[in-house]
Design an enzyme around this catalytic site. Structure first.
Site, PDB file in Angstrom:
ATOM      1  N   THR A  76       0.819  -1.209   0.000  1.00 19.55           N
ATOM      2  CA  THR A  76       0.000   0.000   0.000  1.00 19.55           C
ATOM      3  C   THR A  76       0.854   1.260   0.000  1.00 19.55           C
ATOM      4  O   THR A  76       1.990   1.247   0.492  1.00 19.55           O
ATOM      5  CB  THR A  76      -0.914  -0.001   1.257  1.00 19.55           C
ATOM      6  OG1 THR A  76      -1.498   1.292   1.426  1.00 19.55           O
ATOM      7  CG2 THR A  76      -0.139  -0.318   2.525  1.00 19.55           C
ATOM      8  N   ASP A  77       0.282   2.350  -0.491  1.00 17.83           N
ATOM      9  CA  ASP A  77       0.993   3.635  -0.452  1.00 17.83           C
ATOM     10  C   ASP A  77       1.154   4.149   0.981  1.00 17.83           C
ATOM     11  O   ASP A  77       1.961   5.038   1.237  1.00 17.83           O
ATOM     12  CB  ASP A  77       0.284   4.687  -1.322  1.00 17.83           C
ATOM     13  CG  ASP A  77      -1.156   4.983  -0.913  1.00 17.83           C
ATOM     14  OD1 ASP A  77      -1.671   4.342   0.034  1.00 17.83           O
ATOM     15  OD2 ASP A  77      -1.777   5.859  -1.544  1.00 17.83           O
ATOM     16  N   GLU A  78       0.385   3.564   1.919  1.00 14.85           N
ATOM     17  CA  GLU A  78       0.455   4.055   3.303  1.00 14.85           C
ATOM     18  C   GLU A  78       1.818   3.795   3.945  1.00 14.85           C
ATOM     19  O   GLU A  78       2.142   4.387   4.968  1.00 14.85           O
ATOM     20  CB  GLU A  78      -0.666   3.442   4.152  1.00 14.85           C
ATOM     21  CG  GLU A  78      -2.036   3.799   3.611  1.00 14.85           C
ATOM     22  CD  GLU A  78      -3.164   3.649   4.614  1.00 14.85           C
ATOM     23  OE1 GLU A  78      -2.907   3.532   5.814  1.00 14.85           O
ATOM     24  OE2 GLU A  78      -4.322   3.646   4.165  1.00 14.85           O
ATOM     25  N   TYR A  90      -1.624  -0.299  11.246  1.00 18.75           N
ATOM     26  CA  TYR A  90      -1.832  -0.989   9.959  1.00 18.75           C
ATOM     27  C   TYR A  90      -0.664  -0.744   9.017  1.00 18.75           C
ATOM     28  O   TYR A  90      -0.055  -1.687   8.497  1.00 18.75           O
ATOM     29  CB  TYR A  90      -3.143  -0.523   9.301  1.00 18.75           C
ATOM     30  CG  TYR A  90      -3.220  -0.851   7.819  1.00 18.75           C
ATOM     31  CD1 TYR A  90      -3.422  -2.158   7.388  1.00 18.75           C
ATOM     32  CD2 TYR A  90      -3.064   0.141   6.843  1.00 18.75           C
ATOM     33  CE1 TYR A  90      -3.462  -2.469   6.028  1.00 18.75           C
ATOM     34  CE2 TYR A  90      -3.106  -0.158   5.492  1.00 18.75           C
ATOM     35  CZ  TYR A  90      -3.303  -1.466   5.088  1.00 18.75           C
ATOM     36  OH  TYR A  90      -3.339  -1.773   3.742  1.00 18.75           O
ATOM     37  N   LYS A 123       2.212  -3.275   7.399  1.00 17.07           N
ATOM     38  CA  LYS A 123       2.420  -3.480   5.957  1.00 17.07           C
ATOM     39  C   LYS A 123       3.866  -3.151   5.576  1.00 17.07           C
ATOM     40  O   LYS A 123       4.470  -3.816   4.742  1.00 17.07           O
ATOM     41  CB  LYS A 123       1.439  -2.625   5.142  1.00 17.07           C
ATOM     42  CG  LYS A 123      -0.020  -3.024   5.254  1.00 17.07           C
ATOM     43  CD  LYS A 123      -0.338  -4.403   4.691  1.00 17.07           C
ATOM     44  CE  LYS A 123      -0.231  -4.496   3.191  1.00 17.07           C
ATOM     45  NZ  LYS A 123      -0.666  -5.836   2.693  1.00 17.07           N
TER      46      LYS A 123
HETATM   47  P1  NAD Z   1     -10.106  -6.871   2.770  1.00 16.78           P
HETATM   48  O1  NAD Z   1     -10.051  -6.578   4.233  1.00 16.78           O
HETATM   49  O2  NAD Z   1     -11.323  -6.544   2.000  1.00 16.78           O
HETATM   50  O3  NAD Z   1      -9.798  -8.427   2.540  1.00 16.78           O
HETATM   51  C1  NAD Z   1      -8.807  -9.119   3.250  1.00 16.78           C
HETATM   52  C2  NAD Z   1      -9.008 -10.625   3.024  1.00 16.78           C
HETATM   53  O4  NAD Z   1      -7.962 -11.314   3.712  1.00 16.78           O
HETATM   54  C3  NAD Z   1     -10.332 -11.149   3.581  1.00 16.78           C
HETATM   55  O5  NAD Z   1     -10.923 -12.039   2.665  1.00 16.78           O
HETATM   56  C4  NAD Z   1      -9.917 -11.898   4.854  1.00 16.78           C
HETATM   57  O6  NAD Z   1     -10.776 -12.966   5.195  1.00 16.78           O
HETATM   58  C5  NAD Z   1      -8.526 -12.400   4.464  1.00 16.78           C
HETATM   59  N1  NAD Z   1      -7.669 -12.655   5.621  1.00 16.78           N
HETATM   60  C6  NAD Z   1      -7.455 -11.838   6.699  1.00 16.78           C
HETATM   61  N2  NAD Z   1      -6.623 -12.445   7.559  1.00 16.78           N
HETATM   62  C7  NAD Z   1      -6.281 -13.649   7.008  1.00 16.78           C
HETATM   63  C8  NAD Z   1      -5.438 -14.724   7.419  1.00 16.78           C
HETATM   64  N3  NAD Z   1      -4.779 -14.672   8.585  1.00 16.78           N
HETATM   65  N4  NAD Z   1      -5.317 -15.797   6.608  1.00 16.78           N
HETATM   66  C9  NAD Z   1      -5.991 -15.857   5.445  1.00 16.78           C
HETATM   67  N5  NAD Z   1      -6.814 -14.886   5.008  1.00 16.78           N
HETATM   68  C10 NAD Z   1      -6.947 -13.796   5.775  1.00 16.78           C
HETATM   69  O7  NAD Z   1      -8.815  -6.161   2.172  1.00 16.78           O
HETATM   70  P2  NAD Z   1      -8.614  -5.444   0.747  1.00 16.78           P
HETATM   71  O8  NAD Z   1      -9.073  -4.054   0.847  1.00 16.78           O
HETATM   72  O9  NAD Z   1      -9.139  -6.340  -0.307  1.00 16.78           O
HETATM   73  O10 NAD Z   1      -7.025  -5.418   0.698  1.00 16.78           O
HETATM   74  C11 NAD Z   1      -6.299  -6.518   0.143  1.00 16.78           C
HETATM   75  C12 NAD Z   1      -4.820  -6.227   0.215  1.00 16.78           C
HETATM   76  O11 NAD Z   1      -4.533  -5.041  -0.513  1.00 16.78           O
HETATM   77  C13 NAD Z   1      -4.309  -5.978   1.636  1.00 16.78           C
HETATM   78  O12 NAD Z   1      -3.044  -6.576   1.756  1.00 16.78           O
HETATM   79  C14 NAD Z   1      -4.211  -4.460   1.731  1.00 16.78           C
HETATM   80  O13 NAD Z   1      -3.202  -4.088   2.629  1.00 16.78           O
HETATM   81  C15 NAD Z   1      -3.856  -4.099   0.308  1.00 16.78           C
HETATM   82  N6  NAD Z   1      -4.283  -2.763  -0.151  1.00 16.78           N
HETATM   83  C16 NAD Z   1      -5.580  -2.350  -0.020  1.00 16.78           C
HETATM   84  C17 NAD Z   1      -5.971  -1.109  -0.528  1.00 16.78           C
HETATM   85  C18 NAD Z   1      -7.407  -0.634  -0.446  1.00 16.78           C
HETATM   86  O14 NAD Z   1      -7.693   0.499  -0.846  1.00 16.78           O
HETATM   87  N7  NAD Z   1      -8.343  -1.432   0.048  1.00 16.78           N
HETATM   88  C19 NAD Z   1      -5.032  -0.289  -1.142  1.00 16.78           C
HETATM   89  C20 NAD Z   1      -3.708  -0.726  -1.250  1.00 16.78           C
HETATM   90  C21 NAD Z   1      -3.355  -1.980  -0.760  1.00 16.78           C
HETATM   91  O1  TDX Z   2     -16.311   6.968   8.303  1.00 21.00           O
HETATM   92  C1  TDX Z   2     -15.265   7.392   7.772  1.00 21.00           C
HETATM   93  N1  TDX Z   2     -15.074   8.750   7.675  1.00 21.00           N
HETATM   94  C2  TDX Z   2     -13.948   9.302   7.137  1.00 21.00           C
HETATM   95  O2  TDX Z   2     -13.816  10.529   7.078  1.00 21.00           O
HETATM   96  C3  TDX Z   2     -14.240   6.529   7.266  1.00 21.00           C
HETATM   97  C4  TDX Z   2     -14.397   5.039   7.349  1.00 21.00           C
HETATM   98  C5  TDX Z   2     -13.115   7.099   6.717  1.00 21.00           C
HETATM   99  N2  TDX Z   2     -12.956   8.453   6.672  1.00 21.00           N
HETATM  100  C6  TDX Z   2     -11.731   9.017   6.062  1.00 21.00           C
HETATM  101  C7  TDX Z   2     -10.427   8.450   6.576  1.00 21.00           C
HETATM  102  C8  TDX Z   2      -9.525   8.504   5.355  1.00 21.00           C
HETATM  103  O3  TDX Z   2      -8.908   9.783   5.277  1.00 21.00           O
HETATM  104  O4  TDX Z   2     -11.776   8.689   4.668  1.00 21.00           O
HETATM  105  C9  TDX Z   2     -10.471   8.353   4.167  1.00 21.00           C
HETATM  106  C10 TDX Z   2     -10.513   6.944   3.612  1.00 21.00           C
HETATM  107  O5  TDX Z   2     -10.663   6.072   4.715  1.00 21.00           O
HETATM  108  P1  TDX Z   2     -10.705   4.476   4.536  1.00 21.00           P
HETATM  109  O6  TDX Z   2     -11.739   4.126   3.532  1.00 21.00           O
HETATM  110  O7  TDX Z   2     -10.780   3.867   5.891  1.00 21.00           O
HETATM  111  O8  TDX Z   2      -9.289   4.193   3.831  1.00 21.00           O
HETATM  112  P2  TDX Z   2      -7.782   4.545   4.266  1.00 21.00           P
HETATM  113  O9  TDX Z   2      -7.653   4.703   5.722  1.00 21.00           O
HETATM  114  O10 TDX Z   2      -7.314   5.670   3.386  1.00 21.00           O
HETATM  115  O11 TDX Z   2      -7.032   3.171   3.853  1.00 21.00           O
HETATM  116  C11 TDX Z   2      -7.377   2.482   2.618  1.00 21.00           C
HETATM  117  O12 TDX Z   2      -6.435   2.760   1.615  1.00 21.00           O
HETATM  118  C12 TDX Z   2      -5.151   2.216   1.735  1.00 21.00           C
HETATM  119  C13 TDX Z   2      -7.457   0.985   2.850  1.00 21.00           C
HETATM  120  O13 TDX Z   2      -8.393   0.716   3.867  1.00 21.00           O
HETATM  121  C14 TDX Z   2      -6.102   0.398   3.166  1.00 21.00           C
HETATM  122  O14 TDX Z   2      -6.188  -1.014   3.289  1.00 21.00           O
HETATM  123  C15 TDX Z   2      -5.180   0.729   2.040  1.00 21.00           C
HETATM  124  O15 TDX Z   2      -3.878   0.279   2.321  1.00 21.00           O
END
Ligand code: NAD
Ligand code: TDX
Length: 379
Positions: A140-142, A165, A169
């Site tokens: 992730t970019d985080e 988190y 990562k």
């Molecule tokens: P998500 O939370 O929707 O899904 C995570 C999945 O992992 C779920 O199906 C969960 O059951 C499974 N999981 C959790 N713990 C586990 C374990 N111990 N063993 C096996 N499975 C397990 O997450 P997402 O948003 O789909 O993110 C997927 C990946 O991408 C993550 O690694 C996250 O850090 C990365 N990522 C997410 C975003 C975003 O915007 N959502 C952006 C950049 C990177």
């Molecule tokens: O209720 C809310 N109100 C609000 O203002 C929630 C849930 C979020 N926010 C803000 C927090 C963040 O600045 O919105 C922005 C986006 O929040 P999230 O959807 O929780 O995402 P973020 O924290 O940016 O992280 C996401 O992007 C990077 C994913 O959850 C991560 O897994 C990924 O790595």
């Protein structure tokens, strides 16, 4: 024929990736490993699982003997690790779970791959590896921390995570790089910005806002809503991972992002106005609203769907101000670019949620209600 181990494919991005690669490549076999936490939903990928090309194993990426058994049975060529605890707010409540899954789970998969893929030693004592294998870490970019008003994250930006988190990562990325440097393990890493699209769990900003509007609830915006995220349509992220796994250089990191910066307040306002517009154009959608008051025309009223729903709430602890990705490297090296314009992607996403309320109900029927009450009270 390549055989993939895709972990976390019952979650948001993993499920989209699974669907994408199964449709794109005929000559692959995929084993999904997912422990089905609150964020994993087997229903999302039920139609993709068959007994020929796609198999599902319920299990934990931290499970040593399970990982060995799967590597032995399926002879994986590629591992793509999506499995993680992914929600920043939850990491503030329970850091240990994040460190265990995200760091130790990654290390466990790396070690299982190492035991299965090493063929011998070279003259310097480095392991030699089976040809054509790759471990890919979805990051992730985080990991780069937070930007001020200027600049972008490149692959050279120092790692500087702030939340439990993002610290987990970052640690996982460092372990993956360490296995490359120490064992010459064939690895790659992608670091992507915020994704949006179908199957996004409604604890994250965009699907939470959509859900709350349909339920007539307030829309919680942390702090003053000025934090900036760089939103990318999930399928574009999946395309980037597919390219990097197959064609990316071993040992490299690729940033993936949309050049699509928006403040949280902009996102919330756009979601409100889009839902209002879609419900004006197609009154059938109004039956999805919990509030059934009638307007002057006898239709379910949408007059209340406006910015007065926004509620500024206490800020997230350690809230990163701005993320923005420079994707030049992946564009130059692999020709990737964000294909879906945000204006198109956000409407597609909202329409998907309107058409898939059963999915929302399914994934939020368990732990979600308790979590929501704890985070936001009964608003
Ligand atoms: P998500 O939370 O929707 O899904 C995570 C999945 O992992 C779920 O199906 C969960 O059951 C499974 N999981 C959790 N713990 C586990 C374990 N111990 N063993 C096996 N499975 C397990 O997450 P997402 O948003 O789909 O993110 C997927 C990946 O991408 C993550 O690694 C996250 O850090 C990365 N990522 C997410 C975003 C975003 O915007 N959502 C952006 C950049 C990177
Ligand atoms: O209720 C809310 N109100 C609000 O203002 C929630 C849930 C979020 N926010 C803000 C927090 C963040 O600045 O919105 C922005 C986006 O929040 P999230 O959807 O929780 O995402 P973020 O924290 O940016 O992280 C996401 O992007 C990077 C994913 O959850 C991560 O897994 C990924 O790595």
């Amino acid at each position: 024929m390549k055989t993939y181990l895709v972990t976390g494919a019952a979650g948001f991005i993993g499920a989209n990736y699974l669907k994408y690669i199964l449709a794109k490549h005929n000559d692959i076999k995929v084993v999904v490993l997912d422990t089905l936490t609150y964020a994993g939903n087997l229903g999302t990928i039920a139609s993709d699982i068959d007994s020929e090309r796609c198999f599902f194993i319920k299990g934990d990426i931290c499970d040593y003997s399970l990982a060995d058994r799967l590597f032995g049975e399926y002879k994986f060529d590629y591992v793509v690790n999506f499995a993680a605890e992914s929600h920043v707010d939850r990491s503030i409540e329970n850091p240990q779970l994040f460190l265990t899954t995200n760091i130790l789970g990654t290390q466990n998969l790396l070690d299982a791959a190492r035991r299965a893929w090493v063929t011998g030693k070279d003259e310097y004592g480095y392991p030699t590896w089976r040809k054509g294998v790759r471990y890919h870490q979805v990051s992730t970019d985080e990991v780069y921390g937070s930007l001020g008003t200027e600049g972008f994250f490149t692959e050279e930006t120092p790692l500087c995570p702030h939340s439990p988190y993002s610290a987990s990562k970052t640690s996982a990325d460092l372990v993956v790089m360490a296995y490359h440097d120490t064992y010459k393990m064939p690895i790659s890493i992608t670091r992507c910005s915020n994704n949006y699209g179908p199957y996004h769990f409604p604890e994250k900003l965009i699907p939470l806002i959509i859900k709350n509007i349909l339920e007539g609830k307030k829309l919680p915006v942390y702090g003053d809503g000025s934090n900036v995220r760089d939103w990318l349509y999930v399928e574009d992220h999946c395309k980037a991972i597919d390219l990097v796994v197959r064609l990316g250089k071993e040992g490299e990191v690729y940033n993936v992002g949309g050049h699509n910066e928006k403040t949280n307040l902009e996102i919330v306002k756009l979601t409100i106005s889009t839902i209002h517009r879609l419900m004006s154009e197609n009154p059938n959608y109004r039956s999805l609203l919990k509030k059934k008051e009638k307007d002057a025309n006898g239709e379910i009223s949408i007059n209340w769907i406006d910015e007065s729903l926004i509620l500024f709430v206490k800020d997230r602890l350690g809230h990163d101000q701005r993320y923005a990705i420079d994707p030049t490297k992946i564009t130059d090296a692999l020709g990737w670019y964000p294909e879906t314009k945000f204006e198109v992607g956000i409407v597609k996403t909202i329409e998907w949620y309107l058409a898939n309320q059963t999915w929302v109900e399914e994934v939020t029927s368990g732990d979600y209600q308790k979590y929501y009450e704890k985070m936001y009270g009964s608003r």
